[in-house]
Design a protein around this motif. Structure first.
Motif, PDB file in Angstrom:
ATOM      1  N   GLN A  60       0.830  -1.232  -0.056  1.00 25.09           N
ATOM      2  CA  GLN A  60      -0.022   0.005  -0.165  1.00 25.09           C
ATOM      3  C   GLN A  60       0.748   1.216   0.048  1.00 25.09           C
ATOM      4  O   GLN A  60       1.689   1.417   0.938  1.00 25.09           O
ATOM      5  CB  GLN A  60      -0.826  -0.020   1.316  1.00 25.09           C
ATOM      6  N   LEU A  62      -0.367   4.318  -1.314  1.00 28.46           N
ATOM      7  CA  LEU A  62      -1.120   5.609  -1.466  1.00 28.46           C
ATOM      8  C   LEU A  62      -1.245   6.215  -0.029  1.00 28.46           C
ATOM      9  O   LEU A  62      -1.361   5.670   1.015  1.00 28.46           O
ATOM     10  CB  LEU A  62      -2.613   5.489  -1.621  1.00 28.46           C
ATOM     11  N   PRO A  63      -1.163   7.605  -0.206  1.00 29.21           N
ATOM     12  CA  PRO A  63      -1.282   8.549   1.178  1.00 29.21           C
ATOM     13  C   PRO A  63      -2.769   8.198   1.770  1.00 29.21           C
ATOM     14  O   PRO A  63      -3.550   7.879   0.937  1.00 29.21           O
ATOM     15  CB  PRO A  63      -1.304   9.897   0.874  1.00 29.21           C
ATOM     16  N   ALA A  65      -5.288   9.842   2.788  1.00 30.46           N
ATOM     17  CA  ALA A  65      -6.249  10.544   2.400  1.00 30.46           C
ATOM     18  C   ALA A  65      -6.815  10.298   1.036  1.00 30.46           C
ATOM     19  O   ALA A  65      -7.915  10.546   0.778  1.00 30.46           O
ATOM     20  CB  ALA A  65      -6.047  12.169   2.345  1.00 30.46           C
ATOM     21  N   GLU A  66      -6.103   9.664   0.200  1.00 29.67           N
ATOM     22  CA  GLU A  66      -6.314   9.081  -1.003  1.00 29.67           C
ATOM     23  C   GLU A  66      -6.915   7.750  -1.076  1.00 29.67           C
ATOM     24  O   GLU A  66      -7.345   7.229  -2.076  1.00 29.67           O
ATOM     25  CB  GLU A  66      -5.188   9.226  -2.025  1.00 29.67           C
ATOM     26  N   ARG A  67      -6.792   6.924   0.081  1.00 27.91           N
ATOM     27  CA  ARG A  67      -7.343   5.707   0.177  1.00 27.91           C
ATOM     28  C   ARG A  67      -9.106   5.442   0.400  1.00 27.91           C
ATOM     29  O   ARG A  67      -9.759   6.621   0.942  1.00 27.91           O
ATOM     30  CB  ARG A  67      -6.953   4.894   1.267  1.00 27.91           C
ATOM     31  N   ASP A  68      -9.727   4.441   0.074  1.00 26.13           N
ATOM     32  CA  ASP A  68     -11.171   4.244   0.506  1.00 26.13           C
ATOM     33  C   ASP A  68     -10.927   3.758   1.837  1.00 26.13           C
ATOM     34  O   ASP A  68      -9.950   3.777   2.670  1.00 26.13           O
ATOM     35  CB  ASP A  68     -11.628   3.268  -0.424  1.00 26.13           C
ATOM     36  N   LYS A  72      -8.082   2.649   4.448  1.00 23.40           N
ATOM     37  CA  LYS A  72      -7.821   3.636   5.498  1.00 23.40           C
ATOM     38  C   LYS A  72      -7.608   2.937   6.746  1.00 23.40           C
ATOM     39  O   LYS A  72      -7.262   3.167   7.809  1.00 23.40           O
ATOM     40  CB  LYS A  72      -8.635   4.725   5.787  1.00 23.40           C
TER      41      LYS A  72
END
Length: 277
Positions: A60, A62-63, A65-68, A72
């Motif tokens: 993983q 992605l930051p 804030a950009e995840r579903d 998260k």
């Protein structure tokens, strides 16, 4: 004697903290929270290796804030026992598998798979769900060990359970998602299932059934909520016809070569505990 030998000895020694009513309580509630399952010294022996493997194997990038919502909830790495011999010692621990067998009331348990679940600081909720939605199994005789690798106060989002919900059929067709969070949260309230949310001391662990609905809050702490899980199966359980795409994937991934109706006896599903009888 070295710390490692002390830890290995503990992993092979039966746990003496189960009350006489443990199996009945587990059947009634669908989960149990146990104290002192492992010593802080043993946790300290294995946590750094598990954490380093999670860092090495995590995909993983992605930051937050950009995840579903699911992304998260936690970083997830599976079957660490196949990657590291030290982690294998913990996953194959006779003490832990013995607890699972006793709670399920079976003579032996085999491994389904393990998962490291790391909820990062500011990580989001783990939505309400039941694990067995994902598992193509012929019965409900399966159990998940949830073993935090640090003290886990409420602010870090410990696992929480709907007491008695393993006997509730609604929601068993829902994958972990925003939809499962909304529908199951409402159903748990409407059915008056107690939402049991408790902190975990270092060395505590929980065990829950495959159909027990559970969730976790966000991690409001400054450190990752580091957790190791192991899923155990009744040694005599059989593979069932998959009912969704996730079960089809799980059948091939975690029980390779096992046909529907067969006991999973692949190299990935060794027996981890069998009673003397």
């Amino acid at each position: 004697m070295t710390t490692t030998n002390i830890s290995v000895d503990e992993l092979e020694t039966p746990y003496d903290g189960l009350p006489p009513t443990a199996t009945a309580d587990f059947n009634r509630d669908g989960f149990v929270h146990l104290s002192g399952v492992l010593s802080p010294e043993t946790i300290a022996e294995y946590e750094p290796t598990i954490t380093s493997e999670v860092i090495r194997l995590n995909t993983q990038d992605l930051p937050l804030a950009e995840r579903d919502t699911y992304g998260k909830a936690f970083l997830q790495v599976t079957n660490l026992w196949r990657q590291n011999e030290k982690v294998k010692e913990l996953v194959f621990a006779r003490r832990l598998a013995g607890i699972a067998a006793q709670l399920l009331g079976v003579h032996a348990v085999r491994l389904y798979h393990d998962q490291a679940l790391y909820k990062e600081p500011s990580g989001g909720i783990t939505p309400w769900h039941a694990d067995q939605y994902y598992w193509p199994l012929s019965s409900d005789r399966c159990v998940t060990l949830w073993l935090p690798l640090q003290e886990t106060p409420l602010e870090m989002g410990p696992l929480a359970f709907a007491r008695g919900s393993h006997n509730f059929a609604f929601g068993r067709d829902l994958p972990i998602s925003d939809e499962s969070e909304e529908q199951l949260k409402n159903a748990v309230a409407e059915q008056y299932f107690e939402d049991v949310v408790e902190p975990f001391a270092l060395g505590d662990a929980s065990f829950h059934r495959g159909w027990t609905f559970h969730h976790a809050g966000p991690n409001r702490g400054t450190q990752p909520r580091r957790v190791m899980t192991v899923i155990y199966l009744d040694a005599d359980i059989r593979a069932a016809e998959p009912t969704n795409q996730f079960q089809t994937s799980d059948l091939g991934s975690w029980m390779p070569g096992t046909e529907v109706g067969q006991v999973p006896q692949s190299p990935l599903n060794p027996i981890l505990y069998a009673d003397a009888g």
